[in-house]
Design a protein around this motif. Structure first.
Motif, PDB file in Angstrom:
ATOM      1  N   LEU A 160       1.033  -1.209  -0.253  1.00 14.94           N
ATOM      2  CA  LEU A 160       0.133   0.101  -0.306  1.00 14.94           C
ATOM      3  C   LEU A 160       0.568   1.137   0.171  1.00 14.94           C
ATOM      4  N   ALA A 161       1.589   1.434   0.693  1.00 15.70           N
ATOM      5  CA  ALA A 161       3.040   2.541   0.771  1.00 15.70           C
ATOM      6  C   ALA A 161       3.433   2.799  -0.456  1.00 15.70           C
ATOM      7  N   ILE A 162       3.468   1.733  -1.563  1.00 13.91           N
ATOM      8  CA  ILE A 162       4.584   2.448  -2.499  1.00 13.91           C
ATOM      9  C   ILE A 162       3.367   1.877  -3.326  1.00 13.91           C
ATOM     10  N   ILE A 163       2.560   2.152  -3.441  1.00 14.25           N
ATOM     11  CA  ILE A 163       1.659   2.286  -4.409  1.00 14.25           C
ATOM     12  C   ILE A 163       0.651   3.668  -3.741  1.00 14.25           C
ATOM     13  N   GLY A 164       1.548   3.974  -2.885  1.00 12.63           N
ATOM     14  CA  GLY A 164       0.839   5.510  -2.106  1.00 12.63           C
ATOM     15  C   GLY A 164      -0.914   5.582  -2.498  1.00 12.63           C
ATOM     16  N   SER A 165      -1.407   4.421  -2.140  1.00 10.44           N
ATOM     17  CA  SER A 165      -2.520   4.145  -1.610  1.00 10.44           C
ATOM     18  C   SER A 165      -2.977   4.790  -0.256  1.00 10.44           C
ATOM     19  N   HIS A 166      -4.343   5.477  -0.834  1.00 16.50           N
ATOM     20  CA  HIS A 166      -4.949   6.245   0.451  1.00 16.50           C
ATOM     21  C   HIS A 166      -6.344   5.304   1.322  1.00 16.50           C
ATOM     22  N   LEU A 167      -5.946   4.262   0.970  1.00 14.50           N
ATOM     23  CA  LEU A 167      -7.105   2.871   1.886  1.00 14.50           C
ATOM     24  C   LEU A 167      -7.667   3.766   3.012  1.00 14.50           C
ATOM     25  N   PRO A 168      -8.750   3.816   2.780  1.00  9.79           N
ATOM     26  CA  PRO A 168     -10.260   5.001   3.789  1.00  9.79           C
ATOM     27  C   PRO A 168      -9.652   3.406   5.048  1.00  9.79           C
ATOM     28  N   SER A 169      -9.933   4.103   6.537  1.00 14.45           N
ATOM     29  CA  SER A 169     -10.176   3.620   7.593  1.00 14.45           C
ATOM     30  C   SER A 169     -10.882   2.346   8.092  1.00 14.45           C
ATOM     31  N   ALA A 170     -12.379   2.474   7.236  1.00 14.72           N
ATOM     32  CA  ALA A 170     -12.796   1.235   6.992  1.00 14.72           C
ATOM     33  C   ALA A 170     -12.082   0.306   6.645  1.00 14.72           C
ATOM     34  N   LEU A 171     -11.504   0.198   5.458  1.00 19.10           N
ATOM     35  CA  LEU A 171     -10.860  -0.725   4.516  1.00 19.10           C
ATOM     36  C   LEU A 171      -9.399  -1.340   5.214  1.00 19.10           C
ATOM     37  N   ARG A 172      -8.924   0.075   6.414  1.00 13.54           N
ATOM     38  CA  ARG A 172      -7.387  -0.448   6.984  1.00 13.54           C
ATOM     39  C   ARG A 172      -7.875  -1.468   8.058  1.00 13.54           C
ATOM     40  N   ILE A 173      -9.188  -1.514   8.941  1.00  8.81           N
ATOM     41  CA  ILE A 173      -9.312  -2.039   9.794  1.00  8.81           C
ATOM     42  C   ILE A 173     -10.047  -3.263   9.756  1.00  8.81           C
ATOM     43  N   PHE A 174     -10.016  -3.230   8.686  1.00  7.55           N
ATOM     44  CA  PHE A 174     -10.508  -4.370   7.610  1.00  7.55           C
ATOM     45  C   PHE A 174      -9.744  -4.934   7.929  1.00  7.55           C
ATOM     46  N   LEU A 175      -8.710  -4.650   6.670  1.00  5.93           N
ATOM     47  CA  LEU A 175      -7.839  -5.720   6.387  1.00  5.93           C
ATOM     48  C   LEU A 175      -6.494  -6.104   7.911  1.00  5.93           C
ATOM     49  N   LEU A 176      -6.895  -5.569   8.955  1.00  2.18           N
ATOM     50  CA  LEU A 176      -6.123  -5.726   9.688  1.00  2.18           C
ATOM     51  C   LEU A 176      -6.805  -7.153  10.521  1.00  2.18           C
ATOM     52  N   THR A 177      -8.062  -6.080  10.674  1.00  2.63           N
ATOM     53  CA  THR A 177      -8.996  -7.384  11.511  1.00  2.63           C
ATOM     54  C   THR A 177      -8.575  -8.859  10.641  1.00  2.63           C
ATOM     55  N   LEU A 178      -8.951  -8.956   9.674  1.00  2.00           N
ATOM     56  CA  LEU A 178      -8.805 -10.074   8.275  1.00  2.00           C
ATOM     57  C   LEU A 178      -7.283 -10.800   9.386  1.00  2.00           C
ATOM     58  N   ALA A 179      -6.319 -10.039   8.707  1.00  2.00           N
ATOM     59  CA  ALA A 179      -4.618 -10.404   9.417  1.00  2.00           C
ATOM     60  C   ALA A 179      -4.871 -11.224  10.389  1.00  2.00           C
ATOM     61  N   VAL A 180      -4.745 -10.415  11.678  1.00  4.41           N
ATOM     62  CA  VAL A 180      -4.813 -11.086  12.690  1.00  4.41           C
ATOM     63  C   VAL A 180      -5.781 -12.569  12.742  1.00  4.41           C
ATOM     64  N   VAL A 181      -8.056 -12.251  12.933  1.00  5.51           N
ATOM     65  CA  VAL A 181      -7.884 -13.521  12.953  1.00  5.51           C
ATOM     66  C   VAL A 181      -7.564 -14.533  12.804  1.00  5.51           C
ATOM     67  N   ASP A 182      -6.388 -14.219  11.030  1.00  3.60           N
ATOM     68  CA  ASP A 182      -6.047 -15.997  10.417  1.00  3.60           C
ATOM     69  C   ASP A 182      -4.701 -15.922  11.103  1.00  3.60           C
ATOM     70  N   ASP A 183      -4.386 -15.087  11.530  1.00  2.16           N
ATOM     71  CA  ASP A 183      -3.151 -14.925  12.516  1.00  2.16           C
ATOM     72  C   ASP A 183      -3.485 -16.536  13.798  1.00  2.16           C
ATOM     73  N   LEU A 184      -4.309 -15.846  13.774  1.00  7.77           N
ATOM     74  CA  LEU A 184      -4.767 -17.271  15.077  1.00  7.77           C
ATOM     75  C   LEU A 184      -4.811 -18.204  14.513  1.00  7.77           C
ATOM     76  N   ILE A 185      -6.074 -18.200  13.971  1.00  7.19           N
ATOM     77  CA  ILE A 185      -6.241 -19.553  12.924  1.00  7.19           C
ATOM     78  C   ILE A 185      -5.315 -20.214  12.618  1.00  7.19           C
ATOM     79  N   ALA A 186      -4.508 -19.879  12.223  1.00  2.66           N
ATOM     80  CA  ALA A 186      -3.221 -20.082  11.667  1.00  2.66           C
ATOM     81  C   ALA A 186      -2.215 -20.923  12.764  1.00  2.66           C
ATOM     82  N   ILE A 187      -2.015 -19.906  14.135  1.00  2.00           N
ATOM     83  CA  ILE A 187      -1.751 -20.452  15.197  1.00  2.00           C
ATOM     84  C   ILE A 187      -1.905 -21.704  15.620  1.00  2.00           C
TER      85      ILE A 187
END
Length: 448
Positions: A160-187
């Protein structure tokens, strides 16, 4: 409609902005992870170049160099120390973040948590099924079914930083939640399916320092006041003892990191009408450990794990033709968006919800493509599935690198095309006409 007719009930919205405090917190986390993502990518590139250079033997000699105390089952290679030890710091933060989200974050509300959690589950199940379908008739390679299930948040936000994306707050929260939850599932998958020769003795002994650690963490204000440093110096040895005993038990030591993260108390600010008395231990540890995780632990793991001798174009072709690589690439690049987008759409239909007015389904598709960057945890699961340095492990790493690169490119195209709209949303979210320190859109959302 007659004057007496009641107004139609508005449909609930999903992917709203959440609270302003949550938006600020998520933004701060992702800024730190952006730096970590850049270091992660740099470490992986250096490892790949070194492993395929004339000096490749020195790379593998360094990775396989053993150090530690054998009677405690801790004489490990540097690569194993990175996977078992340093990644425990990463999973400690996963435990911290997940607990905070469900105790003090916006996701403590079922109405807000159901969509990202369900989407994360879909983003785990569908890639696993695709990998299993590709490797169905090969029991030897079927063991790697969990490799394409995780999302690497550091790598994703670096893109996201490389492409200079201004991802809205809602999508940033969604992305982080996705990553954290599937990390928990993975562990959880690692703990259940990738733990061999369980030793009950060390596992039961691990409960002792874990219990003391949990008790002191919960009562730390009583014992230490607001001096987080004192708590850190006392809790760290207990955490290290828990980690060592879990490692000796045969359960992967990163599981200890999640358990230790769950044990840390989370303070809900203004829980009783007033502000919390200073930062809680969760905030103190998150502040101290995230730079270590993002800037040291994960990049070093990537350095020791991503180095694979490809063997030229012929070797690359052979690696990509392996069902292991094919299953991983299809699982991450196709399975992730199918699972995340499909489950999200299904949940909205079942709950009669609709997207927030600032978003479109193409935005969810772009984030689901970005979630196909499964790097850190995927590399870990590959090593646990096939053994570090084996042919299938090497081919799995090639598949993970190829899939992550392809997912990054596709996500960049989709999200980059929406940047004009994202800038407009970002501009709206920055307007504070009454100058009270909280943007107007968050005040309007909270008053609904």
């Amino acid at each position: 409609m007659t004057p007496e007719s009641p107004l139609p009930k508005p449909r609930p919205a999903v992917f709203g902005r959440g609270s302003y405090a949550e938006s600020l917190r998520i933004g701060e986390i992702l800024r730190k992870e952006t730096v970590g993502g850049a270091l992660l990518v740099a470490a992986a590139v250096i490892a790949l170049i070194w492993a395929n250079s004339p000096a490749s033997e020195s790379y593998f000699a360094l990775r396989d160099f053993k150090i530690g105390y054998e009677p405690w089952h801790l004489e490990l290679s540097l690569g194993a120390w990175a996977a078992d030890g340093l990644l425990a710091v990463f999973f400690f933060l996963v435990g911290l973040e997940l607990k905070r989200e469900f105790v003090a974050g916006d996701l403590r509300q079922i109405s807000k948590s159901i969509v990202p959690v369900a989407a994360a589950v879909g983003g785990v199940v569908i890639p696993a099924l695709i990998y299993a379908a590709v490797n169905l008739y090969s029991p030897e390679t079927l063991r790697g079914w969990a490799i394409p299930t995780a999302t690497d948040i550091a790598f994703a936000v670096a893109v996201l930083a490389i492409i200079g994306s201004h991802l809205p707050s809602a999508l940033r929260i969604f992305l982080l939640t996705l990553a954290v939850v599937d990390d928990l599932i993975a562990i959880s998958i690692i703990a259940v399916f990738y733990s061999d020769n369980i030793q009950p003795g060390p596992l039961l002994l691990a409960l002792v320092p874990l219990a003391v650690y949990t008790f002191l963490a919960q009562k730390y204000r009583r014992f230490f006041g607001t001096k987080g440093a004192a708590a850190w110096f006392i809790l760290f040895p207990l955490g290290a003892a828990t980690w060592a005993l879990v490692h000796a038990s045969g359960i992967h030591a990163t599981v200890a990191g999640v358990l230790l993260g769950f044990a840390i108390p989370v303070i809900r600010s203004k829980a009783s009408g007033g502000p919390a008395a200073g930062p809680g231990l969760s905030e103190i540890f998150e502040h101290r450990f995230r730079p270590i995780s993002a800037g040291v632990a994960v990049p070093i793991f990537a350095f020791f794990s991503a180095g694979v001798a490809v063997g030229g174009w012929e070797g690359l072709g052979a690696a990509l033709a392996d069902p292991v690589s094919i299953g991983i690439i299809f699982g991450l690049v196709l399975g992730k968006p199918i699972g995340i987008l499909g489950i999200t759409w299904l949940v909205t239909k079942l709950t009669r919800a609709e997207l927030d007015r600032s978003l479109k389904w193409i935005d969810i598709f772009g984030v689901s493509l970005l979630a196909g960057i499964g790097f850190t945890v995927s590399l870990l699961v590959a090593e646990l599935s096939f053994g570090q340095g084996s042919a299938h492990d090497d081919h799995a790493k090639v598949g993970i690198l190829a899939a992550s690169l392809l997912a990054a490119i596709l996500a960049s195209v989709v999200l980059g095309a929406r940047n004009r709209q994202y800038r407009a949303v970002e501009a709206e979210e920055s307007i504070d006409s009454d100058e009270d320190g909280i943007p107007d859109v968050y005040e309007r959302d909270s008053s609904k």
